[in-house]
Design a protein around this motif. Sequence first.
Motif, mmCIF file in Angstrom:
data_model
loop_
_atom_site.group_PDB
_atom_site.id
_atom_site.type_symbol
_atom_site.label_atom_id
_atom_site.label_comp_id
_atom_site.label_asym_id
_atom_site.label_seq_id
_atom_site.Cartn_x
_atom_site.Cartn_y
_atom_site.Cartn_z
ATOM 1 N N HIS A 7 1.039 -1.105 -0.110
ATOM 2 C CA HIS A 7 0.050 0.115 0.087
ATOM 3 C C HIS A 7 0.737 1.147 0.156
ATOM 4 O O HIS A 7 0.658 2.362 -0.838
ATOM 5 N N HIS A 8 1.828 1.347 0.906
ATOM 6 C CA HIS A 8 2.847 2.295 0.829
ATOM 7 C C HIS A 8 3.275 2.674 -0.508
ATOM 8 O O HIS A 8 3.724 3.891 -0.991
ATOM 9 N N ILE A 11 1.121 4.097 -3.143
ATOM 10 C CA ILE A 11 0.669 5.440 -2.810
ATOM 11 C C ILE A 11 1.707 6.535 -3.439
ATOM 12 O O ILE A 11 1.760 7.294 -4.023
ATOM 13 N N TYR A 14 2.142 6.428 -7.287
ATOM 14 C CA TYR A 14 0.851 7.172 -7.699
ATOM 15 C C TYR A 14 1.094 8.626 -7.420
ATOM 16 O O TYR A 14 0.816 9.468 -8.565
ATOM 17 N N GLU A 15 1.483 9.180 -6.160
ATOM 18 C CA GLU A 15 1.571 10.510 -5.842
ATOM 19 C C GLU A 15 2.754 10.920 -6.666
ATOM 20 O O GLU A 15 2.732 12.287 -7.267
ATOM 21 N N ARG A 37 -2.252 17.231 0.105
ATOM 22 C CA ARG A 37 -1.436 15.769 0.232
ATOM 23 C C ARG A 37 -0.957 15.512 1.702
ATOM 24 O O ARG A 37 -1.014 14.525 2.089
ATOM 25 N N LYS A 40 -3.890 13.986 3.364
ATOM 26 C CA LYS A 40 -4.064 12.748 2.549
ATOM 27 C C LYS A 40 -5.688 12.641 1.846
ATOM 28 O O LYS A 40 -6.498 11.515 2.234
ATOM 29 N N ARG A 42 -6.714 12.502 -1.217
ATOM 30 C CA ARG A 42 -6.668 11.415 -2.384
ATOM 31 C C ARG A 42 -6.544 10.299 -2.036
ATOM 32 O O ARG A 42 -6.884 9.268 -2.669
ATOM 33 N N TRP A 43 -5.691 9.966 -0.817
ATOM 34 C CA TRP A 43 -5.463 8.494 -0.560
ATOM 35 C C TRP A 43 -5.274 8.393 0.902
ATOM 36 O O TRP A 43 -4.029 8.610 1.645
ATOM 37 N N ASP A 45 -5.536 7.045 4.865
ATOM 38 C CA ASP A 45 -4.915 5.832 5.627
ATOM 39 C C ASP A 45 -5.795 4.695 5.293
ATOM 40 O O ASP A 45 -7.115 4.751 5.148
#
Length: 317
Positions: A7-8, A11, A14-15, A37, A40, A42-43, A45
């Motif tokens: 997941h990290h 992200i 993608y960022e 950003r 968070k 857009r994404w 936790d």
Amino acid sequence: MDVFGVHHDLIAEYEAFTSSLVAVRDPDIESHLAGERERKTRWPDPKLALNPIFRSGGTVASLCDDGLLHPMCREYFRHKTHPNDPGSRTLSLHRHQREAIVAADRGDSYVLTTGTGSGKSLTYIVPIVDTVLRHPNPDGISAIVVYPVNALANSRLHELEKYLTWGVPDGPPKVTFARYTGQEDSGRKLQVLRNKPDILLTNYVMPEYLLTRPDERRELIGAARGLRFLALDELAHPSLTPPPAQGLRHPPGTSPLTRVIPAGGPPKHPTAPTAKKKRRGKSASDQLGGGLFGLDEVEGGDIQLDMLNMFGEGEQE
């Protein structure tokens, strides 16, 4: 696999990708994007959630010991991993599954509402198999299970194959089953017509088709006289419970079936497992019971409707 690491990394990549698309020159816009950003937006936790722990209903083996289930159910309903696996251990049941089995054993009709992934299919598969084992009907159909989509019928077909054929000694099957949804080729259809299964899996369209095709009506509907179970899986699906504006009091296909298949034979157990939803006004049992049986109220008499709550006693939602 380290799911949090994946997941990290996802992200971060993608960022980096989205940040490189446009070079922002306006300081106010850049400040706004930087704030998003940091928040968070857009994404967010990851969200962690725990599934509810269902109350225990014992095991299939214990129900066999108590005489509630046929002894052969002990061999069928086990944890199996491949076609030659007889099963490492008996299935454990949730309380709402046991309550459904008890309701079917009493001869009651019932609607079961539980959450997704709570084992709803076993609440009618186990009672159906138990009844077929106790009261064999070699030339007839003991149960018709109606699904809103073919994908569910295919999934339940695999489930029946796993329980009733995997790891079972060779010999004539004690419980037979077949799918009849329109996906079958002519050879398979002919086989179903000639060798009536104990359990017929179909979709909500086929029952009405069967009534308009002379050969199929004679062979399948005729074999269903004295039907013991009519199970509607995922009753909340729009194809089984259309909006009231459409003027249908019965799920499609079931009203003609109930008129053609005569009553007065062995007890019938129309069941309707469905995902649990909150309802206002009339109780869920009144709404679904009225739709199933064409009654304004479901009470007393030969038809009893039990709303089984997976968390035990308390007000129905």
